[in-house]
Write an enzyme that holds these catalytic residues in place. Structure first.
Site, mmCIF file in Angstrom:
data_model
loop_
_atom_site.group_PDB
_atom_site.id
_atom_site.type_symbol
_atom_site.label_atom_id
_atom_site.label_comp_id
_atom_site.label_asym_id
_atom_site.label_seq_id
_atom_site.Cartn_x
_atom_site.Cartn_y
_atom_site.Cartn_z
ATOM 1 N N ASP A 111 -2.279 -0.549 5.778
ATOM 2 C CA ASP A 111 -2.713 0.206 6.977
ATOM 3 C C ASP A 111 -4.205 0.221 7.306
ATOM 4 O OD1 ASP A 111 -2.541 2.243 5.096
ATOM 5 O OD2 ASP A 111 -3.021 3.444 7.011
ATOM 6 N N ASP A 137 -0.065 5.069 1.068
ATOM 7 C CA ASP A 137 -0.462 6.086 2.111
ATOM 8 C C ASP A 137 -0.551 5.256 3.488
ATOM 9 O OD1 ASP A 137 -1.321 8.809 0.860
ATOM 10 O OD2 ASP A 137 -2.151 7.482 -0.405
ATOM 11 N N ASP A 163 0.720 -1.091 -0.003
ATOM 12 C CA ASP A 163 0.028 -0.185 0.114
ATOM 13 C C ASP A 163 0.841 1.040 -0.006
ATOM 14 O OD1 ASP A 163 -2.238 1.807 0.287
ATOM 15 O OD2 ASP A 163 -1.736 1.670 2.691
#
Length: 235
Positions: free
Chosen positions: A188, A13, A11
């Site tokens: 996240d 961000d 991922d």
């Protein structure tokens, strides 16, 4: 150290870069660019970024650093592997919904409207009191226009339906040089849960970045700094 017959999926961000108050304010430092370059060489094409951002946004941030890196953008709807490009046409219903979102929030202090290739995200990190109104509008527009709602950290997104990070990863893993390898995916946010499920189905593993919570990931790293340290070992 990640074995060389694995595929690395990351991922963007909150995993590779720290979250910022505005989506265009993330910091891309030189050590990160160098790390991405080394990972692309180590994994010999079996390395991809998996993001809710559009491919165009990722390319805008990272430019030539992405040479040798596959991209899954727009929550799985866009898949770029080398010269192969899958980018669906933006639905007219999404364009109409974007106009409605802009009309309500363009002049609202603290609200950031982020327009993507196949989505429109409303960020209320700087105006948390606007969450109820934001959520109500996005959900109403989704129902009226046959679009999907994507939750995230202090944001909510209206996007084209039929894709998620899990479907994007599954499609990527059917293509060379990814096919037949073991996927490792780090992310996240709740938007990454579909990806954790997808890699588990393929015999791989998910890595949650951030505090402990209910998740389909089997492993966890504390934060972006911990991710960078882990990747430095892999590179």
């Amino acid at each position: 150290m990640i074995p060389l017959r694995h595929t690395l999926l990351l991922d963007f961000d909150g995993t590779l870069v720290e979250l910022a108050e505005r989506p265009d304010a993330v910091v891309i430092d030189r050590p990160l660019k160098a790390l991405i370059g080394r990972l692309a060489g180590t994994f010999r094409g079996r390395f991809a970024l998996v993001s809710g951002r559009s491919v165009a946004q990722l390319e805008g941030f990272l430019g030539e650093t992405l040479e040798g890196v596959a991209l899954i953008g727009s929550h799985g709807a866009e898949i770029h592997i080398g010269s192969s490009r899958v980018t669906p046409v933006r639905p007219p219903a999404l364009i109409e919904a974007e106009h409605a979102i802009r009309a309500m929030f363009t002049n609202r202090e603290g609200i950031v409207v982020e327009v993507k290739t196949l989505g429109v995200a409303v960020h209320y990190r700087l105006a948390p009191e606007a969450e109820p109104a934001t959520r109500a509008l996005v959900q109403s527009l989704a129902i009226d226009n046959g679009l999907a709602v994507q939750e995230g950290k202090m944001m909510i997104e209206l996007r084209a339906a039929g894709h998620d990070k899990g479907s994007g990863i599954a499609a990527l893993m059917r293509q060379p040089p990814f096919a037949g390898t073991v996927p490792v995916f780090a992310g996240d946010d709740v938007t990454d849960e579909a990806g954790f499920v997808a890699v588990a189905v393929l015999g791989g593993l998910g890595v949650l970045v951030g505090p402990e919570r209910e998740t389909s990931a089997r492993h966890r790293l504390d934060d972006v700094s911990a991710v960078r340290a882990w990747l430095e070992q892999a590179a």
